[in-house]
Design an enzyme around this catalytic site. Structure first.
Site, PDB file in Angstrom:
ATOM      1  N   LYS A  26      76.640 -53.288 143.085  1.00 55.67           N
ATOM      2  CA  LYS A  26      77.201 -52.062 142.487  1.00 55.67           C
ATOM      3  C   LYS A  26      77.313 -50.922 143.495  1.00 55.67           C
ATOM      4  O   LYS A  26      78.176 -50.057 143.349  1.00 55.67           O
ATOM      5  CB  LYS A  26      76.364 -51.639 141.273  1.00 55.67           C
ATOM      6  CG  LYS A  26      76.229 -52.720 140.186  1.00 55.67           C
ATOM      7  CD  LYS A  26      77.572 -53.194 139.654  1.00 55.67           C
ATOM      8  CE  LYS A  26      77.454 -54.466 138.815  1.00 55.67           C
ATOM      9  NZ  LYS A  26      78.760 -55.043 138.449  1.00 55.67           N
ATOM     10  N   GLY A  28      76.018 -52.859 133.542  1.00 57.60           N
ATOM     11  CA  GLY A  28      75.983 -52.916 132.084  1.00 57.60           C
ATOM     12  C   GLY A  28      74.771 -52.243 131.480  1.00 57.60           C
ATOM     13  O   GLY A  28      74.378 -52.551 130.364  1.00 57.60           O
ATOM     14  N   GLY A  29      74.173 -51.307 132.230  1.00 53.94           N
ATOM     15  CA  GLY A  29      73.067 -50.534 131.664  1.00 53.94           C
ATOM     16  C   GLY A  29      71.699 -51.155 131.889  1.00 53.94           C
ATOM     17  O   GLY A  29      70.685 -50.578 131.507  1.00 53.94           O
ATOM     18  N   TYR A  68      72.966 -37.632 136.621  1.00 52.70           N
ATOM     19  CA  TYR A  68      73.077 -38.090 135.237  1.00 52.70           C
ATOM     20  C   TYR A  68      74.080 -37.211 134.510  1.00 52.70           C
ATOM     21  O   TYR A  68      73.926 -35.985 134.459  1.00 52.70           O
ATOM     22  CB  TYR A  68      71.727 -38.039 134.519  1.00 52.70           C
ATOM     23  CG  TYR A  68      71.809 -38.598 133.111  1.00 52.70           C
ATOM     24  CD1 TYR A  68      71.622 -39.953 132.884  1.00 52.70           C
ATOM     25  CD2 TYR A  68      72.111 -37.780 132.023  1.00 52.70           C
ATOM     26  CE1 TYR A  68      71.732 -40.482 131.621  1.00 52.70           C
ATOM     27  CE2 TYR A  68      72.227 -38.306 130.742  1.00 52.70           C
ATOM     28  CZ  TYR A  68      72.036 -39.660 130.552  1.00 52.70           C
ATOM     29  OH  TYR A  68      72.154 -40.180 129.291  1.00 52.70           O
ATOM     30  N   LYS A 105      78.882 -53.122 123.240  1.00 51.07           N
ATOM     31  CA  LYS A 105      80.041 -52.483 122.627  1.00 51.07           C
ATOM     32  C   LYS A 105      80.236 -53.028 121.223  1.00 51.07           C
ATOM     33  O   LYS A 105      79.995 -54.212 120.961  1.00 51.07           O
ATOM     34  CB  LYS A 105      81.296 -52.770 123.465  1.00 51.07           C
ATOM     35  CG  LYS A 105      81.246 -52.132 124.841  1.00 51.07           C
ATOM     36  CD  LYS A 105      82.355 -52.647 125.734  1.00 51.07           C
ATOM     37  CE  LYS A 105      82.139 -52.154 127.157  1.00 51.07           C
ATOM     38  NZ  LYS A 105      82.875 -52.988 128.143  1.00 51.07           N
ATOM     39  N   GLU A 111      81.563 -49.040 137.639  1.00 54.61           N
ATOM     40  CA  GLU A 111      81.446 -50.409 138.152  1.00 54.61           C
ATOM     41  C   GLU A 111      82.676 -51.210 137.772  1.00 54.61           C
ATOM     42  O   GLU A 111      83.463 -50.781 136.927  1.00 54.61           O
ATOM     43  CB  GLU A 111      80.161 -51.086 137.650  1.00 54.61           C
ATOM     44  CG  GLU A 111      79.906 -51.005 136.173  1.00 54.61           C
ATOM     45  CD  GLU A 111      78.488 -51.453 135.809  1.00 54.61           C
ATOM     46  OE1 GLU A 111      78.350 -52.576 135.340  1.00 54.61           O
ATOM     47  OE2 GLU A 111      77.532 -50.679 135.990  1.00 54.61           O
ATOM     48  N   ASN A 147      84.218 -55.008 136.518  1.00 54.18           N
ATOM     49  CA  ASN A 147      83.963 -56.325 135.942  1.00 54.18           C
ATOM     50  C   ASN A 147      85.067 -57.265 136.397  1.00 54.18           C
ATOM     51  O   ASN A 147      86.247 -56.988 136.198  1.00 54.18           O
ATOM     52  CB  ASN A 147      83.914 -56.256 134.422  1.00 54.18           C
ATOM     53  CG  ASN A 147      82.820 -55.312 133.953  1.00 54.18           C
ATOM     54  OD1 ASN A 147      81.719 -55.316 134.491  1.00 54.18           O
ATOM     55  ND2 ASN A 147      83.118 -54.480 132.991  1.00 54.18           N
ATOM     56  N   ARG A 163      86.160 -60.177 135.476  1.00 56.56           N
ATOM     57  CA  ARG A 163      86.413 -61.233 134.486  1.00 56.56           C
ATOM     58  C   ARG A 163      87.329 -60.704 133.392  1.00 56.56           C
ATOM     59  O   ARG A 163      87.611 -59.511 133.338  1.00 56.56           O
ATOM     60  CB  ARG A 163      85.077 -61.628 133.826  1.00 56.56           C
ATOM     61  CG  ARG A 163      84.405 -60.415 133.175  1.00 56.56           C
ATOM     62  CD  ARG A 163      83.375 -60.724 132.130  1.00 56.56           C
ATOM     63  NE  ARG A 163      83.062 -59.527 131.371  1.00 56.56           N
ATOM     64  CZ  ARG A 163      82.173 -58.608 131.701  1.00 56.56           C
ATOM     65  NH1 ARG A 163      81.454 -58.751 132.804  1.00 56.56           N
ATOM     66  NH2 ARG A 163      81.981 -57.546 130.946  1.00 56.56           N
ATOM     67  N   VAL A 172      85.697 -59.033 126.680  1.00 57.95           N
ATOM     68  CA  VAL A 172      85.717 -59.265 125.231  1.00 57.95           C
ATOM     69  C   VAL A 172      86.842 -58.444 124.590  1.00 57.95           C
ATOM     70  O   VAL A 172      87.591 -58.940 123.742  1.00 57.95           O
ATOM     71  CB  VAL A 172      84.363 -58.879 124.597  1.00 57.95           C
ATOM     72  CG1 VAL A 172      84.406 -59.044 123.084  1.00 57.95           C
ATOM     73  CG2 VAL A 172      83.225 -59.694 125.189  1.00 57.95           C
TER      74      VAL A 172
HETATM   75  C1  MV4 Z   1      75.624 -43.360 133.535  1.00 56.47           C
HETATM   76  C2  MV4 Z   1      75.433 -42.454 132.466  1.00 56.47           C
HETATM   77  C3  MV4 Z   1      75.310 -41.121 132.779  1.00 56.47           C
HETATM   78  N1  MV4 Z   1      75.329 -40.719 134.075  1.00 56.47           N
HETATM   79  N2  MV4 Z   1      75.655 -42.912 134.798  1.00 56.47           N
HETATM   80  C4  MV4 Z   1      75.447 -47.397 130.961  1.00 56.47           C
HETATM   81  C5  MV4 Z   1      76.089 -48.702 131.283  1.00 56.47           C
HETATM   82  C6  MV4 Z   1      76.347 -48.682 132.736  1.00 56.47           C
HETATM   83  N3  MV4 Z   1      77.630 -49.248 133.051  1.00 56.47           N
HETATM   84  C7  MV4 Z   1      76.291 -47.252 133.118  1.00 56.47           C
HETATM   85  N4  MV4 Z   1      75.808 -46.512 131.998  1.00 56.47           N
HETATM   86  C8  MV4 Z   1      75.683 -45.162 132.086  1.00 56.47           C
HETATM   87  N5  MV4 Z   1      75.741 -44.661 133.339  1.00 56.47           N
HETATM   88  C9  MV4 Z   1      75.498 -41.621 135.042  1.00 56.47           C
HETATM   89  N6  MV4 Z   1      75.504 -41.192 136.307  1.00 56.47           N
HETATM   90  C10 MV4 Z   1      75.405 -42.941 131.182  1.00 56.47           C
HETATM   91  C11 MV4 Z   1      75.505 -44.307 130.980  1.00 56.47           C
HETATM   92  C12 MV4 Z   1      75.420 -44.727 129.610  1.00 56.47           C
HETATM   93  C13 MV4 Z   1      76.501 -45.319 128.976  1.00 56.47           C
HETATM   94  C14 MV4 Z   1      77.694 -45.569 129.660  1.00 56.47           C
HETATM   95  C15 MV4 Z   1      78.749 -46.173 129.018  1.00 56.47           C
HETATM   96  C16 MV4 Z   1      78.619 -46.539 127.691  1.00 56.47           C
HETATM   97  C17 MV4 Z   1      77.448 -46.321 127.009  1.00 56.47           C
HETATM   98  C18 MV4 Z   1      76.373 -45.713 127.643  1.00 56.47           C
HETATM   99  C19 MV4 Z   1      75.206 -45.492 126.936  1.00 56.47           C
HETATM  100  C20 MV4 Z   1      74.152 -44.890 127.574  1.00 56.47           C
HETATM  101  C21 MV4 Z   1      74.265 -44.517 128.904  1.00 56.47           C
END
Ligand code: MV4
Length: 458
Positions: free
Chosen positions: A116, A164-165, A202, A237, A288, A290, A292, A295
């Site tokens: 990543k 994916g978190g 964040y 999702k 990021e 993906n 592939r 869904v």
């Molecule tokens: C973040 C964020 C806030 N700030 N990055 C969650 C999945 C992963 N792909 C990245 N994610 C997040 N990254 C920063 N710098 C908040 C999330 C996040 C989130 C992102 C997309 C969909 C749902 C989410 C739920 C919680 C946190």
């Protein structure tokens, strides 16, 4: 084009790939585990092969068994679907060694985006905005602290091999960061065999917006617009729509164009998705990629008319993209609702078992269409070994309001008995005022109390 293709997956996506192959007059070989014997999606395949016992590790993740099945049935290509081996660079390389085409990007591209940090650096170099933070692995807690002071708290620690978190830690101050750093790197090492971390500012209250890209082997790429995926529960999702209500047309073509150009910049070939976070301040940043089929690909198919699975197969077969960006038309609005066999009254725990009745959704409203991508049918016993997704209800209509109405009509006619599903939750989402206005973020489900439920019995 290929004569016979093996599908290394199960459930609704196996059915989806069989349909595309069928429409292209390509023979399909569906592999299945012992737990999936007699599954409804196997009926449409030309040939079926049992590849092992129920556990994914011994079947859908067993690269050797899948390659053996492909050779025995003389398949020239393998479509991995999503999950399982779809983003496994070693598997993609093994396919090539066996002279079998992996329907997806090459191993190098999979590996590059699987890291990543490297993915962010690649995108930043290609002119895609990325979330402020580190573009190299963190060297120490002190290094992290220095970076955090620079970007400002709160910050998020992420695992470079995560995605994916998985393995994320929010830190609100320097003390929290010092503690989280060690924990996060140990956790990342355990989960991914790689302890590398990176740090980002964040961004509170963002939206998950992703772009679909298609790139051929000759340096041509197009984007097929975006999908709004902010309706999530624990990084799963639940409902996706296209286009995102958050993006203006200008942003769509700007970001989409950058995403497609970035794919070309590092030699990406096949379908791919770039995930962005649209921050509350209106800035949209790459998170990021993906590598592939996703869904939620049907919402893109509904608004563009492009069949993504057929496009993947054509690209893998070495055909040039038959379209340019100017040929891509975005029409109307699509919504996908994931139907999971889960019990909303018990914290959404999986609810496998016998489906005593499955009635597909119908929509009669003029100008609206419904699609039911199913991995379930009346009489099928949903096994407990796999993901709880059993199908997807996708609707399309001229406007977002019409699509919401069509979605409600579809859910009203749709029935699954015998297993509990996420369908009732979708009806509540479709009635939520913030959802209806299109003004929501990744916190909608939590904030609206929509997933609040009675505590699970001990
Ligand atoms: C973040 C964020 C806030 N700030 N990055 C969650 C999945 C992963 N792909 C990245 N994610 C997040 N990254 C920063 N710098 C908040 C999330 C996040 C989130 C992102 C997309 C969909 C749902 C989410 C739920 C919680 C946190």
């Amino acid at each position: 084009m290929f004569r016979r293709v093996l599908i290394a997956n199960r459930g609704e996506i196996a059915a989806r790939i069989v349909r595309a192959l069928d429409e292209l007059s390509i023979e399909s070989v569906a592999v299945y585990s012992e737990a999936d014997a007699g599954a409804p999606w196997l009926a449409g395949a030309t040939t079926t092969v049992c590849i092992g016992p129920a556990a994914s590790r011994s079947s859908y993740l067993d690269a050797g068994a899948i390659l053996q099945a492909a050779e025995q049935t003389e398949c020239s290509a393998i479509h991995p679907g999503y999950g399982f081996l779809s983003e496994n660079a070693v598997f993609a390389a093994r396919c090539a060694q066996h002279g079998i085409t992996f329907v997806g990007p090459g191993p190098a591209a999979i590996r590059r985006m699987g890291d990543k940090i490297g993915a962010k650096r690649t995108m930043a170099a290609a002119g895609v905005p990325v979330i402020p933070g580190s573009l190299d692995p963190l060297e120490s807690a002190a290094h992290a602290s220095k970076l955090a002071d620079h970007v400002g708290y709160p910050v998020l620690l992420k695992a470079s091999a995560g995605g994916g978190g998985k393995g994320m830690r929010r830190c609100d101050d320097a003390a929290a960061l010092a503690a989280a750093y060690t924990e996060a790197s140990i956790e990342a090492d355990k989960a991914f065999g790689n302890s590398q971390l990176y740090l980002e500012k964040y961004l509170e209250g963002g939206r998950h917006v992703e772009f679909q890209v298609l790139a051929d082997a000759y340096g041509h790429a197009v984007h097929l617009g975006d999908r709004e995926c902010s309706i999530q529960r624990q990084h799963q999702k639940l409902l996706e729509e296209s286009p995102s209500p958050a993006l203006h047309a200008g942003e769509r073509s700007d970001l989409g164009g950058r995403a497609a150009a970035a794919a070309v910049s590092f030699g990406y070939v096949n379908a791919g998705t770039m995930e962005f976070l649209r921050a509350a301040d209106g800035n949209t940043y790459f998170m990021e990629m993906n590598t592939r089929l996703q869904v939620e690909h049907p919402v893109t198919e509904m608004v563009t008319g492009v069949d993504l699975v057929k496009a993947q197969l054509a690209i893998a077969a070495g055909e040039p993209l038959p379209i340019e960006q100017g040929d891509v038309r975005f029409e109307g609005h699509a919504i996908e609702m994931r139907i999971n066999a889960e019990d909303p009254d018990h914290g959404f725990r999986p609810d496998p078992g016998l489906a005593t009745l499955v009635v597909p959704p119908q929509v009669r409203a003029a100008g609206a269409r419904v699609r039911w991508d199913a991995g379930i049918a009346t009489g099928w016993r949903v096994p407990s070994y796999y993901d709880s997704l059993v199908g997807k209800v996708i609707v399309h209509a001229a406007t977002r309001a019409d699509a919401i109405a069509a979605a409600k009509e579809a859910l009203g006619t749709f029935r699954i008995e015998g297993v509990k599903t996420t369908a009732p939750l979708h009806l509540r989402i479709l009635d939520d005022p913030a959802f209806v206005r299109g003004v929501y973020d990744v916190n909608l489900l939590t904030r609206a109390g929509l997933t609040a439920s009675a505590p699970a019995k001990a």
